[in-house]
Enzyme design. Structure first.
Site, PDB file in Angstrom:
ATOM      1  N   SER A 169       0.846  -1.190   0.000  1.00 42.88           N
ATOM      2  CA  SER A 169       0.000   0.000   0.000  1.00 42.88           C
ATOM      3  C   SER A 169       0.888   1.249   0.000  1.00 42.88           C
ATOM      4  O   SER A 169       1.778   1.371  -0.832  1.00 42.88           O
ATOM      5  CB  SER A 169      -0.956  -0.045   1.192  1.00 42.88           C
ATOM      6  OG  SER A 169      -1.993   0.883   1.042  1.00 42.88           O
ATOM      7  N   ASP A 427      -8.591  -5.683  -5.401  1.00 42.89           N
ATOM      8  CA  ASP A 427      -8.163  -4.545  -4.594  1.00 42.89           C
ATOM      9  C   ASP A 427      -8.583  -3.230  -5.239  1.00 42.89           C
ATOM     10  O   ASP A 427      -8.144  -2.911  -6.347  1.00 42.89           O
ATOM     11  CB  ASP A 427      -6.642  -4.584  -4.443  1.00 42.89           C
ATOM     12  CG  ASP A 427      -6.114  -3.460  -3.564  1.00 42.89           C
ATOM     13  OD1 ASP A 427      -6.923  -2.819  -2.870  1.00 42.89           O
ATOM     14  OD2 ASP A 427      -4.886  -3.245  -3.579  1.00 42.89           O
ATOM     15  N   HIS A 452      -5.855  -6.725  -1.131  1.00 45.43           N
ATOM     16  CA  HIS A 452      -4.823  -5.724  -0.911  1.00 45.43           C
ATOM     17  C   HIS A 452      -3.536  -6.389  -0.426  1.00 45.43           C
ATOM     18  O   HIS A 452      -3.505  -7.027   0.617  1.00 45.43           O
ATOM     19  CB  HIS A 452      -5.338  -4.726   0.131  1.00 45.43           C
ATOM     20  CG  HIS A 452      -4.648  -3.404   0.132  1.00 45.43           C
ATOM     21  ND1 HIS A 452      -4.378  -2.697  -1.011  1.00 45.43           N
ATOM     22  CD2 HIS A 452      -4.184  -2.633   1.168  1.00 45.43           C
ATOM     23  CE1 HIS A 452      -3.784  -1.559  -0.700  1.00 45.43           C
ATOM     24  NE2 HIS A 452      -3.643  -1.500   0.613  1.00 45.43           N
TER      25      HIS A 452
END
Length: 492
Positions: A169, A427, A452
Site C-alpha cells: 500500500s 483490490d 490488498h
C-alpha cells in the site's frame, strides 16, 4: 509444518506445506521457525534537509530486526520493510512472505517505523503541534530509511550486502520510492498494491469507489443493487424526522441516538466499512484491522441478499467489519470508530489518524468522491477546493500536488529499474497502480483473485494459485537483483 510469528505477545500460525523449489541454483525449503523481533531505537536526524532549523537534533526511530538467518559470511541480503501509516508491529505481524523467504536467502530482516507513527514521534506529545508537522513528509521518511540502512550496513559489516525493500500500500509506494531516490543503497524493490499514480494526473480518482462497488457486484449483482436501494431508503428515513432517525439508530445498534448532523457522518462510517471489506477480501480469516472472516465480500453479499429488508442487510454488513466475527461490541459509536479527514477512504484512529491526515493534506491527494450512479454509494463529493479549505482550516496546510509529482516522479518512472509492482484484481487501490510491464526491469504482476497486498502475507493453504505464481516471480527477481549486486561488489 507451521510458521509461527511471535510479536507483542500474540501468536499467528500459518500452515505450510513441506516443499523444495529449485530456482537459479538456490534450494528453497519450508522451515519451521519462530519469528520474534528485536525492538531497536536509532538516533535519527529530525530534519535531513535544513542544516539550521533543528541543527543536530535527533529523535528515537523504532525498528524491528531479526538476524537469526543472516548469512554474513556469504554477504546475505538485507530485507528492509519500509513502514507505512501505523505502528510497525502491525506490519511485522502481517507480512509473512518476508519471513517465508528470509531463511532461503540468508537475509537480515529489518522493519522500520515511519516517522510520526507508532512510537517514532519526533517531538513526543507535541509532534502534531505548530511547525513540527512540517517535518512529516515522504522525503524525510525516505531519508530516515536511507540513513538507517547505512547504519545497519555498518553495524553488521554488510557493506556489500544487497538491499531489497518491501512494502504494501503506502509502504509499497515507499518501497518503490527508495529505489527511485536511493539506487546507491537499494538494489531492488517489491512494491505491493502501491498506488503510485496517485501522484500524477493520469488517473480518475472517482474510480476508487467504482472499484469498491465492482467487488460487490462481481460477488452478486443483486448485492450491489440492494446496497444502492438501502442507502436510498436510509435517506428517506433520515428525512422523515426523529422517528426515522430513531429507527436507523436501532437497526444499526448505535450507542447514541442519531441526529440530522450525525447522519452524513454515519454514511461515511458505513462507506468506510465497505472499503475495508473490499481491500481485505482474503480467502481466509484475518485480523489486520478487524476480525474478518474468509471471503468477507461474499459473506456481506449473503447478508444483503437474504436480509428481511435492505437496510437491515446494510447494518449486518457494517457490523461485520466494526464488530468482526467475535461480536463483542454491544453497540457502535460512529464518532469513535470513524474519523473524517482529508482522505475519504479513512485515516484510521488515534494519533496515527492525525499523521495520515497531515500527509493527505500535503503530499498525497485522495480526491475520492461518490455519486450514486457510477458507484453504489450516496452522492458525497470531495473536490480539490474542499480539500484545500479543510487542510487550511485544520492544519494551516495548502497542498502542493505539483511538487509531489516532481519529487516522487509521478508517472515518469521509466528511468528506474529493479521493481516488481504487484496488484490484486479484487483490490480497489489497483486503479492507481502499475498494471503493465513498463520495461524488462519494471515488472507488473496481477493477482486476479487477490486482495490488498495478499502476496506479502505468509503462505496459506487457501491461497489462490495466482498468488503463488506472483510470489515465485518476486523471488525470481530478488535472486537476480542479489546476484547482480554480488557481481558488482565483487569487482569493487
Amino acid at each position: 509444518m507451521e510458521l509461527c510469528v511471535y510479536a507483542d505477545n500474540m501468536k499467528f500460525v500459518v500452515m505450510k506445506s513441506i516443499s523444495h523449489i529449485l530456482l537459479i541454483g538456490l534450494t528453497f525449503s519450508c522451515v519451521q521457525s519462530d519469528v520474534p523481533y528485536k525492538e531497536q531505537y536509532f538516533d535519527q536526524t529530525i530534519d535531513h534537509f535544513n542544516f539550521v532549523s533543528y541543527g543536530q537534533q535527533t529523535f528515537k526511530q523504532r525498528y524491528l530486526l531479526q538476524d537469526k538467518w543472516f548469512d554474513a559470511v556469504n554477504k546475505g541480503p538485507i530485507f528492509f520493510y519500509t513502514g507505512n501509516e501505523g505502528p510497525i508491529t502491525g506490519f511485522w505481524n502481517n507480512t509473512g512472505f518476508v519471513f517465508d523467504i528470509a531463511p532461503q536467502f540468508g537475509a537480515l530482516v529489518v522493519f522500520a517505523e515511519h516517522r510520526f507513527y507508532g512510537k517514532s514521534l519526533p517531538f513526543g506529545d507535541d509532534s502534531f503541534k505548530g511547525n513540527n508537522i512540517g517535518l512529516l513528509t515522504i522525503e524525510q521518511a525516505l531519508a530516515d530509511y536511507a540513513v538507517l540502512i547505512n547504519k545497519i550496513k555498518q553495524t553488521y559489516k554488510a557493506k556489500k550486502s544487497a538491499v531489497i525493500t518491501f512494502g504494501g500500500s503506502y509502504g509499497g509506494m515507499l518501497s518503490a520510492y527508495m529505489r527511485f531516490k536511493y539506487p546507491n543503497l537499494v538494489d531492488g524493490a517489491i512494491a505491493a498494491s502501491a498506488p503510485i499514480y496517485l501522484m500524477s494526473n493520469v488517473i480518475d480518482p472517482s474510480q476508487f469507489f467504482v472499484r469498491v462497488t465492482a467487488d460487490f457486484k462481481q460477488s452478486n449483482p443483486v448485492c450491489s443493487a440492494n446496497i444502492r436501494k438501502a442507502f436510498t431508503t436510509m435517506k428517506s428515513m433520515a428525512s422523515s424526522g426523529q422517528a426515522g432517525l430513531k429507527t436507523l439508530s436501532e437497526k444499526f445498534r448505535l450507542c447514541s441516538q442519531l441526529n440530522e448532523t450525525g447522519y452524513n457522518h454515519m454514511v461515511g462510517w458505513i462507506r468506510n466499512a465497505f472499503v475495508s471489506l473490499a481491500m481485505f477480501d482474503y480467502p481466509y480469516p484475518t485480523n489486520f484491522e478487524s476480525e474478518i472472516p474468509a471471503f468477507p465480500v461474499d459473506k456481506s453479499c449473503g447478508f444483503m441478499v437474504n436480509a428481511t429488508d435492505t437496510v437491515t442487510g446494510l447494518a449486518q454488513i457494517t457490523a461485520l467489519f466494526y464488530n468482526g466475527t467475535n461480536g463483542k461490541l454491544p453497540c457502535f459509536d460512529i464518532w469513535e470508530e470513524y474519523v473524517e479527514c482529508a482522505d475519504p477512504s479513512g485515516c484510521g484512529l488515534g494519533p496515527d489518524s492525525l499523521a495520515w491526515d497531515i500527509q493527505a493534506c500535503s503530499e498525497v491527494p485522495m480526491l475520492f468522491s461518490t455519486d450514486g450512479q457510477q458507484d453504489m454509494f450516496p452522492p458525497k463529493p470531495y473536490t480539490a477546493q474542499m480539500r484545500v479549505d479543510y487542510c487550511k482550516t485544520k492544519w494551516g496546510i495548502v497542498p502542493r500536488d505539483q511538487w509531489a509529482g516532481l519529487s516522487l516522479w509521478g508517472q515518469d518512472i521509466l528511468s528506474s529499474s529493479n521493481i516488481v509492482f504487484s496488484n490484486g484484481g479484487k483490490d480497489p487501490w489497483a486503479f492507481a497502480g502499475v498494471l503493465h510491464n513498463l520495461s524488462a526491469n519494471l515488472t507488473s504482476v496481477i493477482i486476479p483473485d487477490g486482495g490488498h497486498h495478499l502476496d506479502l502475507r505468509g503462505h496459506n493453504v487457501n491461497d489462490p494459485p495466482d498468488v503463488f505464481k506472483a510470489r515465485e516471480l518476486e523471488k525470481y527477481n530478488i535472486r537476480l537483483w542479489i546476484n547482480t549486486a554480488f557481481l558488482r561488489n565483487k569487482n569493487n
